[in-house]
Design a protein around this motif. Structure first.
Motif, PDB file in Angstrom:
ATOM      1  N   PRO A 253       0.837  -1.203   0.000  1.00  0.00           N
ATOM      2  CA  PRO A 253       0.000   0.000   0.000  1.00  0.00           C
ATOM      3  C   PRO A 253       0.872   1.253   0.000  1.00  0.00           C
ATOM      4  O   PRO A 253       1.880   1.316   0.694  1.00  0.00           O
ATOM      5  CB  PRO A 253      -0.782  -0.120   1.316  1.00  0.00           C
ATOM      6  CG  PRO A 253      -0.730  -1.572   1.658  1.00  0.00           C
ATOM      7  CD  PRO A 253       0.593  -2.054   1.167  1.00  0.00           C
ATOM      8  N   ARG A 254       0.494   2.246  -0.786  1.00  0.00           N
ATOM      9  CA  ARG A 254       1.269   3.485  -0.809  1.00  0.00           C
ATOM     10  C   ARG A 254       1.160   4.191   0.542  1.00  0.00           C
ATOM     11  O   ARG A 254       0.073   4.288   1.120  1.00  0.00           O
ATOM     12  CB  ARG A 254       0.757   4.408  -1.921  1.00  0.00           C
ATOM     13  CG  ARG A 254       1.141   3.954  -3.314  1.00  0.00           C
ATOM     14  CD  ARG A 254       2.631   4.004  -3.531  1.00  0.00           C
ATOM     15  NE  ARG A 254       3.141   5.383  -3.475  1.00  0.00           N
ATOM     16  CZ  ARG A 254       4.428   5.681  -3.301  1.00  0.00           C
ATOM     17  NH1 ARG A 254       5.321   4.731  -3.114  1.00  0.00           N
ATOM     18  NH2 ARG A 254       4.815   6.949  -3.291  1.00  0.00           N
TER      19      ARG A 254
ATOM     20  N   ARG B 226      -4.445  -1.292   6.570  1.00  0.00           N
ATOM     21  CA  ARG B 226      -3.456  -1.168   5.492  1.00  0.00           C
ATOM     22  C   ARG B 226      -2.035  -1.261   6.036  1.00  0.00           C
ATOM     23  O   ARG B 226      -1.104  -1.638   5.330  1.00  0.00           O
ATOM     24  CB  ARG B 226      -3.584   0.186   4.786  1.00  0.00           C
ATOM     25  CG  ARG B 226      -4.893   0.483   4.153  1.00  0.00           C
ATOM     26  CD  ARG B 226      -4.968   1.932   3.695  1.00  0.00           C
ATOM     27  NE  ARG B 226      -4.097   2.218   2.552  1.00  0.00           N
ATOM     28  CZ  ARG B 226      -2.978   2.920   2.633  1.00  0.00           C
ATOM     29  NH1 ARG B 226      -2.563   3.378   3.810  1.00  0.00           N
ATOM     30  NH2 ARG B 226      -2.255   3.149   1.548  1.00  0.00           N
TER      31      ARG B 226
ATOM     32  N   GLY C 163       1.596  -0.542  -5.918  1.00  0.00           N
ATOM     33  CA  GLY C 163       0.663  -1.423  -5.237  1.00  0.00           C
ATOM     34  C   GLY C 163      -0.489  -1.847  -6.115  1.00  0.00           C
ATOM     35  O   GLY C 163      -0.625  -1.419  -7.262  1.00  0.00           O
TER      36      GLY C 163
ATOM     37  N   ARG D  42      -9.245   2.956  -2.762  1.00  0.00           N
ATOM     38  CA  ARG D  42      -7.855   2.526  -2.626  1.00  0.00           C
ATOM     39  C   ARG D  42      -7.704   1.584  -1.430  1.00  0.00           C
ATOM     40  O   ARG D  42      -6.969   0.594  -1.486  1.00  0.00           O
ATOM     41  CB  ARG D  42      -6.942   3.741  -2.452  1.00  0.00           C
ATOM     42  CG  ARG D  42      -6.427   4.292  -3.769  1.00  0.00           C
ATOM     43  CD  ARG D  42      -5.393   5.362  -3.512  1.00  0.00           C
ATOM     44  NE  ARG D  42      -5.980   6.675  -3.353  1.00  0.00           N
ATOM     45  CZ  ARG D  42      -5.350   7.717  -2.862  1.00  0.00           C
ATOM     46  NH1 ARG D  42      -4.106   7.594  -2.440  1.00  0.00           N
ATOM     47  NH2 ARG D  42      -5.940   8.891  -2.783  1.00  0.00           N
ATOM     48  N   THR D  43      -8.393   1.901  -0.348  1.00  0.00           N
ATOM     49  CA  THR D  43      -8.325   1.064   0.846  1.00  0.00           C
ATOM     50  C   THR D  43      -8.846  -0.338   0.551  1.00  0.00           C
ATOM     51  O   THR D  43      -8.269  -1.334   1.004  1.00  0.00           O
ATOM     52  CB  THR D  43      -9.127   1.703   1.988  1.00  0.00           C
ATOM     53  OG1 THR D  43      -8.601   3.003   2.271  1.00  0.00           O
ATOM     54  CG2 THR D  43      -9.058   0.858   3.244  1.00  0.00           C
TER      55      THR D  43
ATOM     56  N   ASP E 252      -6.135  -2.140  -1.311  1.00  0.00           N
ATOM     57  CA  ASP E 252      -5.010  -2.424  -0.431  1.00  0.00           C
ATOM     58  C   ASP E 252      -5.319  -3.609   0.482  1.00  0.00           C
ATOM     59  O   ASP E 252      -4.469  -4.479   0.707  1.00  0.00           O
ATOM     60  CB  ASP E 252      -4.672  -1.196   0.425  1.00  0.00           C
ATOM     61  CG  ASP E 252      -4.037  -0.076  -0.391  1.00  0.00           C
ATOM     62  OD1 ASP E 252      -3.468  -0.363  -1.462  1.00  0.00           O
ATOM     63  OD2 ASP E 252      -4.109   1.090   0.060  1.00  0.00           O
TER      64      ASP E 252
ATOM     65  N   TYR F   3      -5.162  -6.839  -1.393  1.00  0.00           N
ATOM     66  CA  TYR F   3      -3.767  -7.234  -1.608  1.00  0.00           C
ATOM     67  C   TYR F   3      -3.202  -7.922  -0.367  1.00  0.00           C
ATOM     68  O   TYR F   3      -2.589  -8.991  -0.459  1.00  0.00           O
ATOM     69  CB  TYR F   3      -2.926  -6.002  -1.959  1.00  0.00           C
ATOM     70  CG  TYR F   3      -1.438  -6.258  -1.891  1.00  0.00           C
ATOM     71  CD1 TYR F   3      -0.790  -6.945  -2.911  1.00  0.00           C
ATOM     72  CD2 TYR F   3      -0.692  -5.826  -0.786  1.00  0.00           C
ATOM     73  CE1 TYR F   3       0.578  -7.202  -2.837  1.00  0.00           C
ATOM     74  CE2 TYR F   3       0.668  -6.078  -0.713  1.00  0.00           C
ATOM     75  CZ  TYR F   3       1.292  -6.768  -1.746  1.00  0.00           C
ATOM     76  OH  TYR F   3       2.633  -7.041  -1.668  1.00  0.00           O
TER      77      TYR F   3
END
Length: 213
Positions: A117-118, A138, A147, A163-164, A167, A170
């Protein structure tokens, strides 16, 4: 979470080898970029900022400076598309993601991973943890240079909630093969102009995550 156990040793080995080779082979480009930044505008070559990493621990992220030296004189701000604070060179650096190359040092030091995650600025993390369920999950993984969210078009000024979701998918489905796939897709997007959202079957899986679970 899948990002636990002895397999993390192999992930770390991949980080060390990848970051080491990257620094060796990309060093001529990095030197040229540093000279160009210094010639274009006053200020330092690097931009160093505190971000939040693994288990909520802060670290100093290193990037090539892509904005004017006074870009944060009124405090940190969210970077948007065509940000007026960017320099002309900085706009190109961000488009092809060359500004991220110094983070190979963060990877080599173990503060980041090639994939994850960024990392976000600490003040924003404090805000998001109050408004986005499971946001702090995250941080069960090392922050990454690229990511799963980023290769699926969620970078920059995009939905933090979405995005969360990516993440978390992932972290819960991590494998070395997935890391390799993300790295390949990152390079492909850079060489093809980057930042275009691409559709894969895995998107449907990520979209089905219930963030509130």
């Amino acid at each position: 979470y899948a990002l636990r156990g002895y397999l993390l040793v192999f992930k770390r080995m991949m980080d060390i080898v990848g970051a080491g080779m990257g620094l060796v082979f990309l060093s001529p480009l990095m030197v040229l970029v540093a000279i160009a930044i210094k010639l274009e505008s006053p200020g330092g070559v690097f931009f160093i900022q505190e971000r939040m990493g693994l288990d909520g621990k802060p670290f100093k992220i290193i990037k090539f400076r892509s904005m004017r030296n006074d870009a944060e004189k009124h405090g940190p701000g969210w970077t948007v598309s065509d940000d007026p604070r960017q320099t002309r060179l900085g706009r190109w650096l961000r488009r092809v993601e060359v500004d991220e190359l110094p983070q190979l040092l963060n990877v080599l030091l173990g503060e980041m991973s090639l994939v994850g995650p960024r990392p976000e600025q600490v003040p924003y993390v404090q805000e998001f943890r109050r408004t986005i369920p499971r946001y702090m999950d995250r941080h069960h993984a090392k922050a990454g240079m690229t990511g799963w969210a980023q290769v699926n078009g969620l970078r920059g000024d995009t939905s933090v909630t979405e995005r969360t979701k990516f993440d978390l998918w992932y972290i819960e489905n991590w494998s070395l093969l997935l890391d390799i796939k993300i790295l390949v897709r990152t390079l492909w997007q850079i060489f093809n102009g980057g930042n275009k959202q691409q559709e894969l079957n895995e998107n449907e899986q990520a979209a089905e995550i219930v963030v509130g679970d």
